[in-house]
Design a protein around this motif. Structure first.
Motif, PDB file in Angstrom:
ATOM      1  N   ARG A 121     -10.831   0.611   7.162  1.00  0.00           N
ATOM      2  CA  ARG A 121      -9.502   1.192   7.270  1.00  0.00           C
ATOM      3  C   ARG A 121      -9.177   1.879   5.949  1.00  0.00           C
ATOM      4  NH1 ARG A 121      -4.474  -0.165   5.541  1.00  0.00           N
ATOM      5  NH2 ARG A 121      -5.360  -2.008   4.569  1.00  0.00           N
ATOM      6  N   THR A 122      -8.781   3.121   6.025  1.00  0.00           N
ATOM      7  CA  THR A 122      -8.429   3.816   4.791  1.00  0.00           C
ATOM      8  C   THR A 122      -7.181   3.187   4.198  1.00  0.00           C
ATOM      9  OG1 THR A 122      -9.320   5.853   5.696  1.00  0.00           O
ATOM     10  CG2 THR A 122      -7.899   6.058   3.778  1.00  0.00           C
ATOM     11  N   PHE A 123      -7.228   2.949   2.900  1.00  0.00           N
ATOM     12  CA  PHE A 123      -6.093   2.399   2.164  1.00  0.00           C
ATOM     13  C   PHE A 123      -4.882   3.299   2.385  1.00  0.00           C
ATOM     14  CE2 PHE A 123      -3.579   1.672  -1.637  1.00  0.00           C
ATOM     15  CZ  PHE A 123      -3.702   0.318  -1.856  1.00  0.00           C
ATOM     16  N   GLY A 124      -3.769   2.695   2.761  1.00  0.00           N
ATOM     17  CA  GLY A 124      -2.553   3.483   2.959  1.00  0.00           C
ATOM     18  C   GLY A 124      -2.347   3.943   4.386  1.00  0.00           C
ATOM     19  N   TRP A 125      -3.359   3.734   5.220  1.00  0.00           N
ATOM     20  CA  TRP A 125      -3.207   4.051   6.633  1.00  0.00           C
ATOM     21  C   TRP A 125      -2.944   2.750   7.376  1.00  0.00           C
ATOM     22  CZ3 TRP A 125      -4.127   8.842   9.314  1.00  0.00           C
ATOM     23  CH2 TRP A 125      -4.388   9.913   8.457  1.00  0.00           C
TER      24      TRP A 125
ATOM     25  N   GLU B 241       0.840  -1.185   0.000  1.00  0.00           N
ATOM     26  CA  GLU B 241       0.000   0.000   0.000  1.00  0.00           C
ATOM     27  C   GLU B 241       0.875   1.236   0.000  1.00  0.00           C
ATOM     28  OE1 GLU B 241      -3.104   0.168   2.895  1.00  0.00           O
ATOM     29  OE2 GLU B 241      -3.552  -1.982   2.718  1.00  0.00           O
ATOM     30  N   VAL B 242       0.555   2.178  -0.870  1.00  0.00           N
ATOM     31  CA  VAL B 242       1.258   3.457  -0.830  1.00  0.00           C
ATOM     32  C   VAL B 242       0.825   4.152   0.458  1.00  0.00           C
ATOM     33  CG1 VAL B 242       1.596   5.675  -1.956  1.00  0.00           C
ATOM     34  CG2 VAL B 242       1.245   3.602  -3.341  1.00  0.00           C
TER      35      VAL B 242
ATOM     36  N   MET C 229     -10.478   3.236  -1.857  1.00  0.00           N
ATOM     37  CA  MET C 229      -9.579   3.785  -0.847  1.00  0.00           C
ATOM     38  C   MET C 229     -10.061   3.490   0.566  1.00  0.00           C
ATOM     39  SD  MET C 229      -7.035   4.914  -2.439  1.00  0.00           S
ATOM     40  CE  MET C 229      -6.173   5.753  -1.115  1.00  0.00           C
ATOM     41  N   GLY C 230     -11.142   2.757   0.695  1.00  0.00           N
ATOM     42  CA  GLY C 230     -11.626   2.425   2.034  1.00  0.00           C
ATOM     43  C   GLY C 230     -12.224   3.622   2.760  1.00  0.00           C
TER      44      GLY C 230
END
Ligand code: SF4
Ligand code: SF4
Lengths: 431, 332
Positions: free
Chosen positions: B323-327, A241-242, A371-372
């Protein structure tokens, strides 16, 4: 290599059949070209020519001394008839050089980009991300200190419905894609190249495999929007994940679009500047197809070449229908980032949105958001101008893919509201 | 310009839209319930039709009137009031006096929905609020209904009384038997068939569990409802029944469990939005329903279990945020 399926996403009707089989053909040289000085993210160029000047094909007609920018070249030999403001497909206004092409054009010869170090040559060729992002490619080829690029990802997903320009490029010029990938790999010192193609283009994947041999790995990914979004693509290929607020390079990956890779190869091997691109013209037009178009050709001319609009056209889109721009006027030029011109008939185009529709809490937007995020919640805050609360829900992580608006059964303008929240958060200096 | 129409729209992206609309969702729910409702009319006759008509017409009229009063745009076409009316009717016994049904519909739409701000803003499922209102205010009326000649119109009803959404008569008998002797006085397995196809002892939504299940599966296949809610609900109900030494099949088929699990608890507005949240919510519904049935012997356990979980839905949402992607993790 560990493969993952990115979270969320949708699979809209593809509408690619109309053009997937049409080989790339040249669109004619129009009677006039309007070449904007701002076709990229970053500082606009200053015009270097004046009304009455002769220009040669490939000659630099605009540039600016800034790190994030890309010079502009004349796509034809001809005469400058004006330097004036024009509307761009993005709806903004830009200074443009208006050129009347000579009667006869030699499509093979051009003023070459001077020999230089690779990165400088890519910069001088005016190359930007051609998938639509239009970020100057040289900047991406220059990762910040301490960030080593390990994997070059060439993005051939083309997950937007309707578009097939990348598909045709991969099918017709696979060796150029592979060559471009090799250049990028060499420039950034990466260890390997992965070319990603969605499963709806098996012929392209096969052509690339043949061309690549063992120089690059061709990976077929599920057809799912937004598979081609940078962060989702990196995750699908590398399971990384970036991190929030970081560049994609933080994962050791560097993503370039297939058309950009070809442009880089052309610039480095033939000194060719970026003055043309392949555009899918499709939807409600008489002769849908993939056309090689000179930058600066007006959308109206291009549509006319494709046989004109057919029936009751409600929207004409520059780019794909999920993230592209609806054109208010067809008198705008094709730019480096114009991947498609899509005419949407009534019934195919989304109905107009209205922002007082209720959220029925159906759960579709949080489920679909790659992006959740919880788009409904951010939009609710934005609607009430609660910018801080919207930022706390990570509004700035939104990649504006449009999935939330696409799925919302009550037709709420979710992306629009979230864009407002993003803008508010950015202007406060947060990220 | 060639071929351009005056209707061309310069809207923001995305420029295409999935076809699902609020109205289409609501119509799918109606379609899924239609066989059950028609079967109710076939088996019970005019009384069932009358109940359906009263609940639906009064729901629509209340929606219309409330919008007029509140000066809001009319919302009849979104289909939600139609669904509320239909669900309310399905949750009531056929002999419910028309004025009780009408009052329930007014409470459902006027109080539980419109007073909260209309569709999307209500905390509780409107139809269940209407049902609960009747149960609390007119329990005697409902209980007394069979004694006023209901049996004459329905010769094949064998047991003694119309009960509520969760308290079908066989259920009450079973509970009484269990309490008295620790065993059932009749063969529960023999009840599966009538409960599945033709049980005339309870509400309209208790006549045929099979038809309700079929409609519920249709809604799951069509992506209208999330399987996690009915699965969590019915699964938990069955497991708790086993723990209490009761027949799990009988207990998920009897009473209002199927109507509740597939159609009431899955109401978007009053249920959680995340997948994990929905599973937890379904389990909670099943748990409280079972506890009400086995421990409290509460007749309205289905209604109140779901309403209780409606109240917890915002909390469940908060605890199950994605959960936010990248967090690394959610900073809630
Ligand atoms: S919130 Fe942003 S990232 Fe998420 S679905 Fe909507 S547009 Fe895409
Ligand atoms: S998709 Fe629309 S109705 Fe559904 S939760 Fe999101 S905003 Fe609400």
């Amino acid at each position: 290599m560990a493969r993952r399926v990115f979270r969320g996403g949708v699979h809209p009707p593809e509408h690619k059949d109309a053009t997937a089989g049409s080989a790339i053909q040249w669109a004619p040289v129009p009677s006039q070209l309007v070449v904007p000085m701002s076709q990229h993210l970053g500082a606009p160029c200053q015009p270097l020519v004046e009304k009455g000047d002769r220009v040669e094909r490939g000659q630099v007609i605009g540039s600016v001394d800034a790190m994030v920018s890309a010079p502009v070249h004349s796509p034809v030999s001809g005469t400058v008839t004006a330097v004036a403001k024009t509307l761009t497909p993005g709806g903004t206004s830009s200074v443009a050089v208006v050129i009347e092409p000579d009667e006869t054009q030699d499509r093979e010869s051009f003023v070459t980009v001077p020999e230089a170090e690779d990165r400088d040559r890519v910069r001088a060729a005016g190359i930007v991300g051609m998938g639509g992002a239009t970020f100057p490619s040289v900047v991406k080829l220059t990762p910040p200190k301490g960030m080593a690029v390990d994997t070059v990802i060439v993005n051939g997903c083309e997950c937007e419905p309707f578009l097939t320009c990348d598909h045709r490029v991969m099918l017709e010029q696979p060796e150029r894609v592979v060559a471009g990938a090799a250049h990028i790999k060499r420039i950034v010192g990466a260890a390997r190249v992965v070319i990603a193609v969605e499963s709806n283009k098996p012929d392209a994947a096969e052509a690339l495999r043949q061309a690549a041999g063992d120089t690059a790995e061709v990976v077929v990914l599920p057809t799912r929007y937004p598979q081609g979004a940078e962060k989702q693509l990196i995750y699908a290929l590398l399971s990384k994940e970036v991190p929030h607020g970081k560049l994609p390079a933080a994962t050791g990956a560097l993503v370039h679009n297939v058309a950009t890779a070809v442009a880089i190869a052309d610039a480095l091997e033939h000194g060719k500047p970026l003055t043309e691109r392949v555009v899918t013209v499709t939807g409600a037009v008489a002769r849908p197809g993939n056309y090689r178009v000179l930058i600066g050709t007006s959308v109206a001319d291009l549509i006319e070449h494709a046989g004109g609009l057919v029936g009751d056209v409600e929207r004409v889109i520059a780019g794909g229908p999920m993230t592209g721009q609806a054109l208010g006027s067809l008198d705008v030029p094709v730019t480096k980032g114009t991947s498609g011109i899509v005419a949407l008939a009534a019934g195919v185009a989304a109905p107009a949105v209205s922002d007082d529709q209720p959220c029925i809490r159906c759960g579709r937007c949080p489920e679909g958001c790659p992006m959740g995020l919880e788009p409904y919640a951010i939009a609710n805050h934005a609607y009430r101008r609660q910018w801080d609360a919207a930022a706390e829900r990570h509004a700035t992580d939104c990649i504006e893919c449009g999935v939330c608006s696409y799925v919302c059964p009550t037709g709420r303008p979710l992306v629009q509201l979230i864009r407002l929240a993003k803008a508010a958060a950015m202007s406060k200096g947060g990220n | 310009m060639a071929g351009l129409t005056g209707r061309r729209v310069v809207g923001p992206s995305p420029h295409i839209k999935e076809g699902t609309t609020c109205t289409s969702i609501m119509l799918w729910v109606v379609a899924a319930l239609a066989p059950s409702a028609l079967w109710a009319v076939v088996t019970m006759g005019w009384v069932a039709a009358q109940l359906l008509i009263v609940c639906i017409v009064v729901s629509l009229a209340t929606e219309y009137g409330a919008n007029l009063l509140a000066r809001r745009p009319q919302t009849l076409t979104d289909g939600s009031a139609l669904v509320t009316g239909l669900l309310l009717a399905m949750s009531l016994p056929p002999r419910t006096p028309w004025w009780v049904a009408a009052a329930a519909a007014i409470i459902a739409i006027g109080l539980a929905k419109q007073l909260f701000g209309g569709l999307g803003h209500n905390l509780f499922n409107p139809a269940l609020v209407g049902r609960a209102f009747v149960a609390v205010s007119w329990a005697g009326v409902l209980a007394a209904a069979p004694n006023r000649g209901w049996f004459q119109t329905l010769p094949d009803v064998t047991a003694e009384g119309l009960d509520t959404i969760s308290g079908a008569t066989r259920l009450a008998v079973a509970a009484a038997d269990r309490a008295a002797s620790g065993a059932y006085g009749f063969d529960l397995a023999a009840e599966y068939q009538p409960l599945l196809w033709k049980n005339l002892e309870g509400s309209l939504g208790e006549i045929s569990a099979a038809l309700l299940i079929a409609g519920g599966l249709l809604l799951i296949v069509k992506g209208i409802i999330d399987w996690r809610i009915p699965a969590g609900y019915i699964g938990t109900m069955a497991i708790v029944s086993l723990l209490f030494g009761a027949d799990p099949v009988f207990h998920v088929l009897a009473g209002g469990v199927m109507l509740g699990a597939f159609y009431m608890a899955t109401d978007y507005v009053s249920s959680p939005m995340s997948k994990s949240g929905r599973l937890a919510y379904g389990i909670g519904c099943g748990l409280f329903n079972a506890v009400g049935r086995f421990v409290g012997a509460m007749p309205e356990s289905t209604t109140f279990a779901i309403l209780f979980m409606n109240g917890l839905a915002p909390l469940i949402d908060r605890m199950s945020r994605p959960r936010t992607f990248g967090w690394v993790k959610r900073d809630a």
